[in-house]
Design an enzyme around this catalytic site. Structure first.
Site, PDB file in Angstrom:
ATOM      1  N   SER A  25       8.007  -3.574   6.491  1.00  0.00           N
ATOM      2  CA  SER A  25       7.345  -2.189   6.844  1.00  0.00           C
ATOM      3  C   SER A  25       7.560  -2.161   8.658  1.00  0.00           C
ATOM      4  O   SER A  25       7.127  -0.540   8.512  1.00  0.00           O
ATOM      5  CB  SER A  25       6.190  -1.938   6.215  1.00  0.00           C
ATOM      6  OG  SER A  25       5.534  -2.803   6.794  1.00  0.00           O
ATOM      7  N   CYS A 198       0.642 -10.945   2.728  1.00  0.00           N
ATOM      8  CA  CYS A 198       0.613  -9.709   3.478  1.00  0.00           C
ATOM      9  C   CYS A 198       1.306 -10.722   4.663  1.00  0.00           C
ATOM     10  O   CYS A 198       0.321 -12.249   5.264  1.00  0.00           O
ATOM     11  CB  CYS A 198      -0.646  -9.142   3.973  1.00  0.00           C
ATOM     12  SG  CYS A 198      -0.341  -7.634   4.446  1.00  0.00           S
ATOM     13  N   HIS A 200       1.068  -9.912   7.745  1.00  0.00           N
ATOM     14  CA  HIS A 200      -0.384  -9.647   9.097  1.00  0.00           C
ATOM     15  C   HIS A 200      -0.838 -10.728   8.709  1.00  0.00           C
ATOM     16  O   HIS A 200      -1.604 -10.947  10.058  1.00  0.00           O
ATOM     17  CB  HIS A 200      -0.953  -8.357   9.405  1.00  0.00           C
ATOM     18  CG  HIS A 200       0.193  -6.908   9.165  1.00  0.00           C
ATOM     19  ND1 HIS A 200       1.725  -6.807   8.601  1.00  0.00           N
ATOM     20  CD2 HIS A 200       0.186  -6.131  10.074  1.00  0.00           C
ATOM     21  CE1 HIS A 200       1.775  -5.706   9.194  1.00  0.00           C
ATOM     22  NE2 HIS A 200       0.874  -5.579  10.498  1.00  0.00           N
TER      23      HIS A 200
END
Ligand code: DGL
Length: 282
Positions: A25, A198, A200
């Site tokens: 993303s 995730c 991040h």
């Protein structure tokens, strides 16, 4: 296999030089790209960050399937030999559909992380943290149960983590308190391995480790995915084992922001960022 599907002479040598496509993303998937660059130093790589539509973690499965199809199609046009969905949210929602639709190998980040967590766990209490979309999909639970049907899985969403990291906040009391709030329920269940589900979260691993305690094994999906990419290419005899690698970075949004943030996520200098506009509906 029909005759036309048998590899012609020189096919593998030709395939080796094709790039690997990686998408996310935004810049987060560069944590996956960094691991692939480290573990497969001769591979050519095209990284695609769909920053114009960040974040994916709050999007529906239907939207993420549509985005994934657009991006894999784009990467396919760049002649990649394999595509990696570096985003946990998109992997959870769209991996199966994409594998069914496209003829190139497509890997996600969920199974490699789930497998590593199962291998690492002793008490078979496994934790998974991720975005709302990822956790809601139960993708980690299903993947963990594929490797150990009897494992107990405890999941939690960490809704603010990704945006804090995206804005460069990776330490301090506030983040620590937030981590305590998100992770305490998992700690109470005595998970002994925790999947950072995730893109991040590897940037918050110091804080997460502090909250969970040193005895809990943190599973970095990025590293596990890079190992899987290497294994897949090795088994297909398509691993590029020598020669200088070349990297392309593409973003759908602000290329200067990508450039600045991306260098932090990648851990190395990004020379140039191309901008591509997909035919998108927001
Ligand atoms: N890349 C996303 C993931 O791994 C996190 C950021 C987002 O929400 O887009 O789930």
């Amino acid at each position: 296999m029909s005759k036309s599907n048998i590899r012609p002479l020189g096919y593998n040598a030709y395939m080796k030089n094709k790039p690997i496509g990686i998408f996310d993303s935004g810049v987060g998937g560069l944590t996956v790209a960094a691991q692939i660059m480290e573990k497969l130093p001769n591979e050519n790589i095209i990284y695609f960050g769909d920053t114009a539509r960040f974040p994916y973690g709050t999007k529906s499965a239907t939207e993420l399937i549509e985005y994934t199809f657009q991006i894999v199609k784009f990467l396919r046009e760049q002649d990649v030999k394999l595509a990696v969905i570096a985003c946990n949210s998109a992997s959870s929602a769209a991996l199966e559909k994409a594998q069914e639709h496209f003829e190139i190998p497509i890997l996600g980040v969920v199974e490699p992380g789930a497998r590593a967590a199962v291998l690492a766990s002793i008490n078979r209490h496994i934790g998974a943290i991720g975005t709302e979309t990822t956790i809601k999909s139960d993708a980690y639970k299903k993947a963990i149960h594929m490797f150990d049907a009897g494992a107990q899985v405890f999941s939690a969403t960490c809704p603010s983590f990704a945006s804090f990291v995206e804005n460069g906040h990776i330490e301090g009391d506030y983040i620590y308190e937030m981590a305590e709030k998100y992770l305490t329920p998992l700690k109470k269940q005595e998970v002994d391995s925790l999947i950072l589900g995730c893109t991040h979260y590897p940037l918050l691993s110091d804080i997460i480790q502090k909250v969970m305690g040193t005895e809990v094994k943190l599973i970095n999906s990025a590293e596990e995915t890079a190992l899987e990419v290497r294994e897949v290419l090795e088994r297909k005899d398509q691993l590029r084992k020598d020669g200088k690698s070349s990297y392309r970075f593409i973003s759908t949004g602000d290329s200067s922001k990508f450039h600045k943030l991306g260098t932090r996520f990648l851990g190395r200098e990004i020379k140039q960022v191309e901008t591509v506009k997909l035919d998108v509906e927001h």
